[in-house]
Design a protein around this motif. Sequence first.
Motif, PDB file in Angstrom:
ATOM      1  N   PHE A  15      80.344 -25.379  38.183  1.00 60.63           N
ATOM      2  CA  PHE A  15      79.414 -24.929  37.149  1.00 60.63           C
ATOM      3  C   PHE A  15      79.598 -23.473  36.713  1.00 60.63           C
ATOM      4  O   PHE A  15      79.182 -23.105  35.607  1.00 60.63           O
ATOM      5  CB  PHE A  15      77.974 -25.126  37.637  1.00 60.63           C
ATOM      6  CG  PHE A  15      77.637 -26.562  37.926  1.00 60.63           C
ATOM      7  CD1 PHE A  15      77.493 -27.473  36.895  1.00 60.63           C
ATOM      8  CD2 PHE A  15      77.484 -27.008  39.227  1.00 60.63           C
ATOM      9  CE1 PHE A  15      77.184 -28.804  37.140  1.00 60.63           C
ATOM     10  CE2 PHE A  15      77.169 -28.332  39.500  1.00 60.63           C
ATOM     11  CZ  PHE A  15      77.027 -29.238  38.451  1.00 60.63           C
ATOM     12  N   PHE A  16      80.206 -22.629  37.546  1.00 61.43           N
ATOM     13  CA  PHE A  16      80.247 -21.204  37.224  1.00 61.43           C
ATOM     14  C   PHE A  16      81.642 -20.597  37.299  1.00 61.43           C
ATOM     15  O   PHE A  16      81.775 -19.373  37.296  1.00 61.43           O
ATOM     16  CB  PHE A  16      79.321 -20.428  38.178  1.00 61.43           C
ATOM     17  CG  PHE A  16      77.912 -20.934  38.207  1.00 61.43           C
ATOM     18  CD1 PHE A  16      77.107 -20.855  37.086  1.00 61.43           C
ATOM     19  CD2 PHE A  16      77.397 -21.509  39.356  1.00 61.43           C
ATOM     20  CE1 PHE A  16      75.800 -21.320  37.105  1.00 61.43           C
ATOM     21  CE2 PHE A  16      76.101 -21.983  39.389  1.00 61.43           C
ATOM     22  CZ  PHE A  16      75.294 -21.897  38.260  1.00 61.43           C
ATOM     23  N   SER A  17      82.681 -21.415  37.364  1.00 65.90           N
ATOM     24  CA  SER A  17      84.025 -20.865  37.543  1.00 65.90           C
ATOM     25  C   SER A  17      84.429 -19.976  36.371  1.00 65.90           C
ATOM     26  O   SER A  17      84.997 -18.887  36.568  1.00 65.90           O
ATOM     27  CB  SER A  17      85.051 -21.987  37.734  1.00 65.90           C
ATOM     28  OG  SER A  17      85.075 -22.848  36.607  1.00 65.90           O
ATOM     29  N   ASP A  18      84.131 -20.382  35.140  1.00 66.24           N
ATOM     30  CA  ASP A  18      84.505 -19.568  33.977  1.00 66.24           C
ATOM     31  C   ASP A  18      83.804 -18.217  33.994  1.00 66.24           C
ATOM     32  O   ASP A  18      84.413 -17.183  33.689  1.00 66.24           O
ATOM     33  CB  ASP A  18      84.174 -20.312  32.680  1.00 66.24           C
ATOM     34  CG  ASP A  18      85.127 -21.471  32.414  1.00 66.24           C
ATOM     35  OD1 ASP A  18      86.166 -21.548  33.097  1.00 66.24           O
ATOM     36  OD2 ASP A  18      84.833 -22.288  31.532  1.00 66.24           O
ATOM     37  N   ALA A  19      82.517 -18.213  34.349  1.00 69.34           N
ATOM     38  CA  ALA A  19      81.768 -16.957  34.389  1.00 69.34           C
ATOM     39  C   ALA A  19      82.319 -16.020  35.460  1.00 69.34           C
ATOM     40  O   ALA A  19      82.453 -14.808  35.235  1.00 69.34           O
ATOM     41  CB  ALA A  19      80.290 -17.242  34.639  1.00 69.34           C
ATOM     42  N   LEU A  20      82.666 -16.573  36.619  1.00 66.56           N
ATOM     43  CA  LEU A  20      83.183 -15.751  37.714  1.00 66.56           C
ATOM     44  C   LEU A  20      84.569 -15.202  37.381  1.00 66.56           C
ATOM     45  O   LEU A  20      84.886 -14.051  37.702  1.00 66.56           O
ATOM     46  CB  LEU A  20      83.223 -16.566  39.006  1.00 66.56           C
ATOM     47  CG  LEU A  20      81.854 -16.940  39.591  1.00 66.56           C
ATOM     48  CD1 LEU A  20      82.019 -17.906  40.760  1.00 66.56           C
ATOM     49  CD2 LEU A  20      81.105 -15.696  40.034  1.00 66.56           C
TER      50      LEU A  20
END
Length: 201
Positions: free
Chosen positions: A86-91
């Motif tokens: 769910f958050f790989s792009d943001a990280l």
Amino acid sequence: MVRWVFPCMAFISGFSVMAVQMLGGRILAPWFGGSIYIWGSIITTFLVALAVGYLSGGKLSLHNPTIRKYGMLFLAAGLSLLPLVFFSDALIGFSFEMTEDPRYASLIASFLLFFIPAGILGMISPYSIRMMVTSKVTSGFSAGLLYFVSTLGSALGTIGTAFYFVLYFEINHIMLTTCLAVAIPGTICLFFNWSPQDVAS
């Protein structure tokens, strides 16, 4: 029969850790390409995380080890994989804010994404040994058996993910399946209360 629970669980953890590592390259590739420093970042992250996990798991196993605590490690490992979905792009985007050098950005991204799940999965091996070893006489064989099945699981996780899973399934689907494959056995363990003394009997 109880003793064979731990080799099976060690197999699952070994399979999962390498499946996640193989998927790591696919997760980072759209941002960083497939350069050697990408795999250098991923491998470094997993090695450091596993080293910390082995030490932490060994220390944790000294304090009243039970199957419930063992299961909580699996459940925690499964939950720690969810941010990869769910958050790989943001990280990864955050890693570029830290540095514009793609080498170090990939290293930062790898640590943000994989250090916690790999570290928790690393804790499982020493805890498995503590749960299964009940006698000095058999300790060497028990440890060898657990390392054997864990490493075999890692080999199958590597070849299965790299050769087959990524060809037929989306990365997020594979990651969610891996999450469930780790979390479900861990949840089942919560319904029991074995200790190493119970395993010996």
